[in-house]
Design a protein around this motif. Structure first.
Motif, short mmCIF file in Angstrom:
data_model
loop_
_atom_site.label_atom_id
_atom_site.label_comp_id
_atom_site.label_asym_id
_atom_site.label_seq_id
_atom_site.Cartn_x
_atom_site.Cartn_y
_atom_site.Cartn_z
N GLY A 137 11.50 9.93 3.01
CA GLY A 137 11.90 9.99 4.40
C GLY A 137 10.87 10.64 5.29
O GLY A 137 10.82 10.40 6.48
N THR A 138 9.99 11.48 4.71
CA THR A 138 8.99 12.16 5.53
C THR A 138 7.86 11.23 5.94
O THR A 138 7.28 11.41 7.00
N GLN A 139 7.55 10.24 5.12
CA GLN A 139 6.55 9.24 5.47
C GLN A 139 7.15 7.87 5.15
O GLN A 139 7.13 7.45 4.00
N PRO A 140 7.70 7.20 6.15
CA PRO A 140 8.48 5.99 5.89
C PRO A 140 7.69 4.75 5.52
O PRO A 140 8.25 3.77 5.06
N SER A 141 6.38 4.77 5.70
CA SER A 141 5.63 3.55 5.40
C SER A 141 4.30 3.89 4.75
O SER A 141 3.82 5.01 4.81
N TYR A 142 3.73 2.86 4.15
CA TYR A 142 2.42 2.97 3.51
C TYR A 142 1.36 2.39 4.43
O TYR A 142 1.65 1.54 5.27
N ASN A 143 0.14 2.79 4.21
CA ASN A 143 -0.99 2.17 4.87
C ASN A 143 -1.00 0.70 4.46
O ASN A 143 -0.62 0.35 3.35
N LEU A 144 -1.45 -0.16 5.34
CA LEU A 144 -1.47 -1.60 5.09
C LEU A 144 -2.18 -1.94 3.78
O LEU A 144 -1.64 -2.68 2.94
N ALA A 145 -3.36 -1.41 3.57
CA ALA A 145 -4.11 -1.73 2.35
C ALA A 145 -3.42 -1.17 1.11
O ALA A 145 -3.43 -1.80 0.05
N GLN A 146 -2.80 0.01 1.23
CA GLN A 146 -2.07 0.57 0.09
C GLN A 146 -0.87 -0.29 -0.27
O GLN A 146 -0.62 -0.55 -1.45
N ALA A 147 -0.14 -0.75 0.73
CA ALA A 147 1.02 -1.61 0.47
C ALA A 147 0.58 -2.91 -0.18
O ALA A 147 1.19 -3.37 -1.16
N LEU A 148 -0.47 -3.50 0.33
CA LEU A 148 -0.97 -4.74 -0.25
C LEU A 148 -1.39 -4.51 -1.70
O LEU A 148 -1.10 -5.33 -2.57
N LEU A 149 -2.02 -3.38 -1.98
CA LEU A 149 -2.42 -3.07 -3.35
C LEU A 149 -1.20 -2.95 -4.27
O LEU A 149 -1.20 -3.49 -5.38
N ILE A 150 -0.16 -2.28 -3.81
CA ILE A 150 1.04 -2.13 -4.65
C ILE A 150 1.66 -3.50 -4.94
O ILE A 150 2.01 -3.79 -6.09
N PHE A 151 1.76 -4.35 -3.93
CA PHE A 151 2.29 -5.69 -4.16
C PHE A 151 1.39 -6.46 -5.13
O PHE A 151 1.88 -7.10 -6.07
#
Length: 176
Positions: A137-151
């Motif tokens: 809840g303290t950081q609701p989203s990931y950096n774009l590149a981090q999210a793409l990496l996780i996917f």
């Protein structure tokens, strides 16, 4: 087990990305996981500026496709996946890990939104499914590149059970 994923059937589409460093890091993530193509819809930067973070992945940047709108980036019959921030659970949102199980005969087109605003609501509503990575809840989203990496990482593991199995064995050995 899901079928082995064909990288040509996986598209990562970043919509209106502003930061070239995100595009470079996204290219590096795709090169590391061999998990598909990079499409950029109305990027707001010069691709040459993305090279700084695309270490070993300049070929991904050089072959990245630029589209004027999302429709131009979509292959026929694609399963459209909207990504959203993960702080608030959304009913019906699925994990990136489950995506290959949904429609194995259809190419996946995973849409990532603008770094600050995410995907526009009307685009999310056009998608077949919403997928999210849980976050605090303290950081609701990931950096774009981090999210793409996780996917990309999750899809790489889903399509290559021989890679995923040793990781599970190690985890169970340490839990014992």
């Amino acid at each position: 087990l899901p079928r082995e994923l064909d990288a040509t059937a996986l598209l990562r589409i970043a919509v209106e990305t502003e930061d070239p460093l995100n595009a470079g890091a996204a290219a590096r993530a795709l090169a590391s996981t061999a998990a598909g193509e990079l499409w950029l819809v109305r990027p707001r930067f010069d691709l040459n500026d993305a090279r700084r973070t695309a270490v070993g992945a300049t070929a991904i940047l050089e072959t990245a496709r630029i589209a004027a709108d999302v429709d131009a980036a979509l292959p026929p019959g694609a399963l459209l996946v909207a990504t959203e921030s993960g702080a608030t659970p959304r009913r019906g949102a699925i994990s990136p890990r489950a995506l290959p199980l949904l429609a194995p005969e259809r190419p996946l087109a995973i849409l990532f939104g603008h770094e600050v605003n995410g995907l526009p609501r009307e685009l999310i509503h056009r998608c077949d499914v919403v997928s999210r990575i849980p976050s605090s809840g303290t950081q609701p989203s990931y950096n774009l590149a981090q999210a793409l990496l996780i996917f990309a990482y999750e899809l790489m593991l889903a399509g290559r059970p021989e890679v995923a199995a040793p990781a599970r064995m190690v985890a169970s050995d340490t839990e014992a």
